[in-house]
Motif scaffolding. Sequence first.
Motif, PDB file in Angstrom:
ATOM      1  N   PHE A 202      -2.685   2.499   4.684  1.00  0.00           N
ATOM      2  CA  PHE A 202      -3.613   3.559   5.082  1.00  0.00           C
ATOM      3  C   PHE A 202      -5.049   3.163   4.760  1.00  0.00           C
ATOM      4  CE2 PHE A 202      -5.938   7.452   3.773  1.00  0.00           C
ATOM      5  CZ  PHE A 202      -5.983   8.095   5.000  1.00  0.00           C
ATOM      6  N   LEU A 203      -5.259   2.633   3.534  1.00  0.00           N
ATOM      7  CA  LEU A 203      -6.608   2.235   3.122  1.00  0.00           C
ATOM      8  C   LEU A 203      -7.141   1.113   3.999  1.00  0.00           C
ATOM      9  CD1 LEU A 203      -8.556   3.120   0.853  1.00  0.00           C
ATOM     10  CD2 LEU A 203      -7.723   1.199  -0.502  1.00  0.00           C
ATOM     11  N   ARG A 204      -6.285   0.157   4.299  1.00  0.00           N
ATOM     12  CA  ARG A 204      -6.724  -0.949   5.168  1.00  0.00           C
ATOM     13  C   ARG A 204      -6.982  -0.467   6.583  1.00  0.00           C
ATOM     14  NH1 ARG A 204      -2.857  -5.985   3.026  1.00  0.00           N
ATOM     15  NH2 ARG A 204      -3.865  -6.148   0.964  1.00  0.00           N
TER      16      ARG A 204
ATOM     17  N   MET B 214     -10.264  -4.026  -4.284  1.00  0.00           N
ATOM     18  CA  MET B 214      -9.720  -5.393  -4.287  1.00  0.00           C
ATOM     19  C   MET B 214      -8.422  -5.493  -3.492  1.00  0.00           C
ATOM     20  SD  MET B 214     -10.678  -6.758  -8.141  1.00  0.00           S
ATOM     21  CE  MET B 214     -10.349  -5.231  -9.052  1.00  0.00           C
ATOM     22  N   VAL B 215      -8.078  -4.427  -2.752  1.00  0.00           N
ATOM     23  CA  VAL B 215      -6.853  -4.434  -1.952  1.00  0.00           C
ATOM     24  C   VAL B 215      -7.114  -4.212  -0.464  1.00  0.00           C
ATOM     25  CG1 VAL B 215      -5.444  -3.639  -3.890  1.00  0.00           C
ATOM     26  CG2 VAL B 215      -6.419  -1.951  -2.313  1.00  0.00           C
ATOM     27  N   SER B 216      -8.361  -3.903  -0.088  1.00  0.00           N
ATOM     28  CA  SER B 216      -8.658  -3.638   1.317  1.00  0.00           C
ATOM     29  C   SER B 216     -10.112  -3.996   1.616  1.00  0.00           C
ATOM     30  CB  SER B 216      -8.401  -2.163   1.673  1.00  0.00           C
ATOM     31  OG  SER B 216      -9.389  -1.335   1.080  1.00  0.00           O
ATOM     32  N   GLY B 217     -10.455  -3.942   2.915  1.00  0.00           N
ATOM     33  CA  GLY B 217     -11.829  -4.214   3.338  1.00  0.00           C
ATOM     34  C   GLY B 217     -12.039  -5.657   3.733  1.00  0.00           C
ATOM     35  N   ASP B 218     -13.224  -5.917   4.262  1.00  0.00           N
ATOM     36  CA  ASP B 218     -13.602  -7.284   4.622  1.00  0.00           C
ATOM     37  C   ASP B 218     -15.104  -7.454   4.436  1.00  0.00           C
ATOM     38  OD1 ASP B 218     -14.985  -6.329   6.926  1.00  0.00           O
ATOM     39  OD2 ASP B 218     -13.197  -6.509   8.153  1.00  0.00           O
TER      40      ASP B 218
END
Length: 356
Positions: free
Chosen positions: A46-48, A115-119
Amino acid sequence: MSANPIPYSQAAELDPRITIPRPVIDPSLAPIVDSFPLPDELDINFLRGIAAGGDDGAFACNADTVLAAKPRLTYTEHSIPGLDGNTIILSVFAPKKPTSAAALPALYHIHGGGMVSGDRFGGVVQAVDLLEGIECVVVSVEYRLAPETRAPGAARDCYAGLVWMSENATILGVDPAEIVVWGVSGGGALAAATCLMARDSRLPTIAIKAQMLLSPMLDDRCASTSDRQFEHGIPWCGVTNRMAWDHVLGAAARGTDAVTPYQAPSRATDLSDLPPTYIDTAECEVFRDPAVAYATNMWRCGSTCELHVWPGAFHLFDGVDNPDVPLIHAAIVAKCTWLRRIMAPKAKVAPLGSVS
């Protein structure tokens, strides 16, 4: 998995799970914080998905969207070797027509996302907004995410990118003595770890100018007063935070003596010889007390830090400026003022409010 139906701004009064006193959310922020409730339990997919722009990608961030929002910038990309045999991508945004012939100051941007999602594109536009009127280069790093890569893999990627940036400053049009390391939330942990690595290894050989840690995610132990106060009923609550750290470190490692400062910067006992630092945090978030402790330990060790704790605010409350909400605007102005003070000696600076 569904969000708690109790509005965040009323959680302290209505949520029976909250049994200890805690600061209340500023009334001016209540409509903002209540508008997007999230489940306590962390759902990485969901976060990603949110970070990728939603189900239809309508809110995706990429080089094109950054340039559309900031048409005075140009974009280049560099693939560099990582420390673990991996490849790291650096995205570089620079003025199309710099008015200064000299090499420019630079912001080394480390994105948030626990530290688990995003770019590397996430948050770049907001960072450039804060750099309004400062002629500089923004370099954003693509680091490996957890749990696919455990800590300190992401920090090693950020550190490798920083060293490459400094050693190739001429290619980038950057003054290597004028690099500011920037990180938000999970990126704040990585920014702090990167600066610890730089200090310990004495690389880059030219010292980092400063670091900016915005609502940084510093402590895997999750045992502070603010962690307990905001276990529930707030964006990125204590439940969410522990789950994220479990992904970053592995559930068996989190909270143990095996965790190093390069994995969780609050584990560092020596915070001497660090670059001048700006730390800010919200009063109503789990990251508050670890951020204050980090600043306090910097001062204890002789490093210098400007610390802000924004009263009645929640995690990342000032992601977008709103002059009609004085608390948000004050936090934005404080960041802009610090950046201008740190970067002004080498930067061409226009008055606040001018078009960047």
